[in-house]
Design an enzyme around this catalytic site. Structure first.
Site, mmCIF file in Angstrom:
data_model
loop_
_atom_site.group_PDB
_atom_site.id
_atom_site.type_symbol
_atom_site.label_atom_id
_atom_site.label_comp_id
_atom_site.label_asym_id
_atom_site.label_seq_id
_atom_site.Cartn_x
_atom_site.Cartn_y
_atom_site.Cartn_z
ATOM 1 N N THR A 125 -6.855 6.621 -34.273
ATOM 2 C CA THR A 125 -6.074 6.337 -35.475
ATOM 3 C C THR A 125 -5.011 7.399 -35.718
ATOM 4 O O THR A 125 -5.192 8.571 -35.335
ATOM 5 C CB THR A 125 -7.018 6.272 -36.690
ATOM 6 N N ASP A 126 -3.946 6.999 -36.412
ATOM 7 C CA ASP A 126 -2.910 7.985 -36.781
ATOM 8 C C ASP A 126 -3.439 9.009 -37.780
ATOM 9 O O ASP A 126 -2.821 10.054 -37.984
ATOM 10 C CB ASP A 126 -1.658 7.282 -37.335
ATOM 11 N N GLU A 127 -4.588 8.703 -38.415
ATOM 12 C CA GLU A 127 -5.120 9.627 -39.426
ATOM 13 C C GLU A 127 -5.545 10.963 -38.825
ATOM 14 O O GLU A 127 -5.736 11.927 -39.561
ATOM 15 C CB GLU A 127 -6.295 8.994 -40.185
ATOM 16 N N LYS A 157 -13.079 10.787 -36.244
ATOM 17 C CA LYS A 157 -12.268 10.138 -35.207
ATOM 18 C C LYS A 157 -11.570 11.192 -34.331
ATOM 19 O O LYS A 157 -11.481 11.045 -33.112
ATOM 20 C CB LYS A 157 -11.216 9.213 -35.848
#
Ligand code: NAD
Ligand code: DAU
Length: 341
Positions: A125-127, A157
């Site tokens: 994820t971009d998070e 993640k």
């Protein structure tokens, strides 16, 4: 190809299964999913009886169970979607996020090492990059942007991503990683912003916007994400990370107002509630690498994708009404009660 898809009874995993079975009808998919609150077997009904599809109810942390499937199926490729995916839940209870998102990933990769694999793909994820300030629209996340996480979810993640790259360097495991921005589309669990607002608006319930609603997300139609992963599996370079994003930054409040407009509901339903703890301000992906190397571009414009999505929730009320009328009600009352709704 024999492909193990984990988390295939969830939002993106199910859309990926539909995409691959249509695009590559000779591939065989083995879906591993332990059916948490977010997994829904009815989603997979359209493919359940296809001869090249098999569903196995299995926790990816169950080492012996995972090894057994590898012995039976000899997969060529593993695509790992299985995860605890909701930031708000991770703030309430981090532990299960560490278990599934980190330990589960390591069990899958150990199986890949033990039995051999052509590719292990980690859906990230971009998070993992943290957030960007609202007053610097010139800044974007690149693949070499430092990991700088905010929530227990994003940290779990990011930990998994680091582990994946460590298995590549230490054991030579043939891995790829993709880091995607916010997805929207059919079969998204109604705890997430867009389906939650659609479901609440249709029931004339308050629309709970966190804080001022000025946080920015980069929205991508789910099928475009699935297509990007498929391209990485076929033509991506082993050991590489690929950012995937829609070039479609929008403020939360504008999304909610748009949903009101399409559903012809008054904006007076909007209620500003207590903000998310540690709330990331802005995510913005630079997808130049996947465009230049693999020719990927998002194909669905937001104005079309959001119409398709709203129409899907209108046409498939039974799918999400079964969810919102069940155990989800307790989650909703507790989570949003705490936020002052
Ligand atoms: P989701 O919550 O809708 O689905 C997750 C699925 O994983 C469910 O079917 C659940 O039953 C299954 N699962 C959970 N724990 C499991 C376990 N221990 N063993 C086996 N199965 C398990 O999630 P999603 O939104 O479809 O996200 C899928 C992946 O994509 C996640 O890894 C997430 O981090 C990533 N991602 C999501 C988005 C997004 O916008 N939704 C964006 C970028 C990346
Ligand atoms: O960026 C990719 C990530 O996108 C994925 O890794 C996550 O799995 C996925 O859940 C999503 O995370 P977000 O936290 O961005 O998505 P969510 O739908 O929970 O929230 C989107 C924005 O809307 C966020 O700024 C919080 C806000 N929000 C959310 C809900 C559920 C509200 O204002 N009200 C709400 O009720």
């Amino acid at each position: 190809m024999n492909i193990i898809v984990t988390g295939g009874a969830g939002f993106i995993g199910s859309n990926f299964i539909f995409y691959v079975l249509k695009k590559h009808p000779k591939d065989r998919i083995i879906c591993l999913d332990c059916l948490t609150y977010a997994g829904n077997l009815s989603t997979l009904a359209p493919v359940m009886n296809q001869p090249n599809f098999r569903f196995v109810k299995l926790d990816i942390c169950d080492r012996q169970g995972v090894y057994k499937i590898f012995e039976e199926e000899h997969p060529d490729v593993v695509v790992n979607f299985a995860a605890e995916s909701h930031v708000d839940r991770s703030i309430e209870n981090p532990e299960i996020f560490l278990q599934t998102n980190i330990i589960g990933t390591s069990v899958l990769m150990d199986a890949c090492r033990k039995y051999g694999i052509r590719r292990y793909h980690q859906v990230s994820t971009d998070e993992v990059y943290g957030d960007l300030p609202l007053d610097r629209p010139d800044l974007f996340f690149h693949e070499d942007t430092p990991i700088h996480t905010s929530s227990p979810y994003s940290t779990s993640k990011a930990s998994a991503d680091l582990l994946v790259m460590a298995y590549h360097r230490t054991y030579g495991l043939p891995v790829t990683v993709s880091r995607c921005s916010n997805n929207y589309g059919p079969y998204q669990f109604p705890e997430k912003l867009i389906p939650l607002m659609i479901a609440n608006a249709l029931a004339d319930k308050p629309l709970p916007v966190y804080g001022e609603g000025l946080n920015v997300r980069d929205w991508l139609y789910v099928e475009d994400h699935c297509k990007a992963i498929d391209m990485i599996l076929h033509n991506g370079t082993v050991g590489e990370v690929y950012n995937i994003g829609g070039h479609n930054e929008m403020k939360n409040i504008d999304i909610v107002k748009l949903i009101c407009k399409y559903l012809q509901k008054p904006e007076s339903l909007i209620e500003h509630v207590q903000d998310r703890k540690g709330h990331d301000m802005r995510y913005a992906i630079d997808p130049t690498k996947i465009h230049d190397e693999l020719g990927w571009l998002p194909e669905t414009m937001f104005k079309d994708g959001i119409r398709l999505t709203i129409q899907w929730y209108l046409d498939n009320r039974k799918w999400w009404e079964n969810i919102v009328n069940g155990e989800y009600q307790n989650y909703y009352n507790e989570m949003y009660g705490k936020k002052g709704l």
